[in-house]
Design a protein around this motif. Sequence first.
Motif, PDB file in Angstrom:
ATOM      1  N   LEU A  53       0.825  -1.212   0.000  1.00  0.00           N
ATOM      2  CA  LEU A  53       0.000   0.000   0.000  1.00  0.00           C
ATOM      3  C   LEU A  53       0.864   1.270   0.000  1.00  0.00           C
ATOM      4  N   LYS A 187     -16.007   2.330  -0.057  1.00  0.00           N
ATOM      5  CA  LYS A 187     -14.738   2.370  -0.784  1.00  0.00           C
ATOM      6  C   LYS A 187     -14.723   3.515  -1.813  1.00  0.00           C
ATOM      7  N   PRO A 193      -6.881   3.323   2.425  1.00  0.00           N
ATOM      8  CA  PRO A 193      -6.985   1.934   1.955  1.00  0.00           C
ATOM      9  C   PRO A 193      -7.840   1.090   2.906  1.00  0.00           C
ATOM     10  N   GLU A 212     -12.219  -7.761  -4.495  1.00  0.00           N
ATOM     11  CA  GLU A 212     -11.377  -7.068  -5.478  1.00  0.00           C
ATOM     12  C   GLU A 212     -12.235  -6.215  -6.418  1.00  0.00           C
ATOM     13  N   ASP A 217      -8.487  -2.979  -1.026  1.00  0.00           N
ATOM     14  CA  ASP A 217      -7.068  -2.828  -1.354  1.00  0.00           C
ATOM     15  C   ASP A 217      -6.202  -4.038  -1.018  1.00  0.00           C
ATOM     16  N   LEU A 269      -4.730  -9.003  -5.492  1.00  0.00           N
ATOM     17  CA  LEU A 269      -4.659  -8.249  -4.243  1.00  0.00           C
ATOM     18  C   LEU A 269      -3.465  -8.662  -3.382  1.00  0.00           C
TER      19      LEU A 269
END
Length: 368
Positions: A53, A187, A193, A212, A217, A269
Amino acid sequence: EELTVIRKFEHIEHCLKRNVQAHVSNGFEDVHFVHMSLPEIDKDEIDLSVEFLGRKFDYPIFIAGMTGGTKGSQLAGKINKTLAKAAQELNIPMGVGSQRAMIRKPETWESYYVRDVAPDVFLVGNLGAPQFSETIPERYGIEEALKAVETIQADALAIHMNPLQESVQPEGDTQYRGVLNALAELKAEFPYPIIAKETGAGVSMEVAIKLESIGIDAIDVGGLGGTSWSGVEYYRAKDELGKDLALRFWDWGIKTAISVAEVRYATELPIIATGGMRDGIAMAKALAMGATFAGVALPLLKPAVKGDVEGVIKILRRYIEEIRNAMFLVGARNVEELRRVPIVVTGFTREWLEQRIDLPAYMRSRGI
Ligand code: FNR
């Protein structure tokens, strides 16, 4: 309201004093490295760092969220600050436990706050998925999510999916209708995130694909084989019916090793492999299977309740040295190379995966 706080105490007490682990393994005994007699690298040049991230971490270990909200005794605050000092020292990420208590009782915020002792740590807040269900009139939305992250200056938010524990406890939140939709809406507006996490029953590829698709995230697979939340509820159950139910579901779920393979195969992911990770060889296997981190909760609880920062660090350093040694013996200079070394999958894990994924294709390509 007091109930949430009392429940938290009970959970920590049972986790410390009883055997709350699954009776089955997390599957990594079915995953094998192929020993390399000529590693062709120097052990000293091995780099354990990972990116996640947008941040860089020194080691591929994540301290999984456990607690917060136990105002009065300061216990939760002590646990979180102890873990945070260790995470700060090692430059690894950590999560706090469910912030539901804080949403209800804002005065408990300090038990989640660690910035004073860990200014740089990558910190992950925590809320429960059922609180976002359309079935609940006072359901959570962006306001609660922002409060969770910003009150403690966290860097990301974990949403725990925990239907197993909720379903075997009398006061459980079993409203899950519309959660995916609510998370998609969250989201779309949320500036941080979001990590979707399980708590010991694993994430399937079907769920991972859905997560996803709405832009989640990362996934913490929180697989079967470590702490069993049905096990914890078994000790808390007040009557025979409750005990029977919790005992029956003690070992319910998808093993951690299997869950990592499913999620890596079906999505792009980043993965945190949590659930029964108790040594660095298993952790190295999780990384080789495509995870970015191995996550740990229960083993760190004992030193953390005592405020023993060195004790937490000692356990983590043991894992780190074991990961490094395994990497040396397969000739992997870094985690990316570790994902390209050959592995062999046998037994139950292989039987499962052969029915679920294109195993040879997955084995050839385990990176993101
Ligand atoms: C947890 N876990 C957890 N997870 C979460 O999302 N919110 C929470 O509030 C808690 N609380 C909590 C308390 C305690 C005492 C433990 C041990 C664990 C679950 C944790 O993050 C992890 O997913 C599982 O415990 C599996 O990892 P281990 O314990 O097998 O290493």
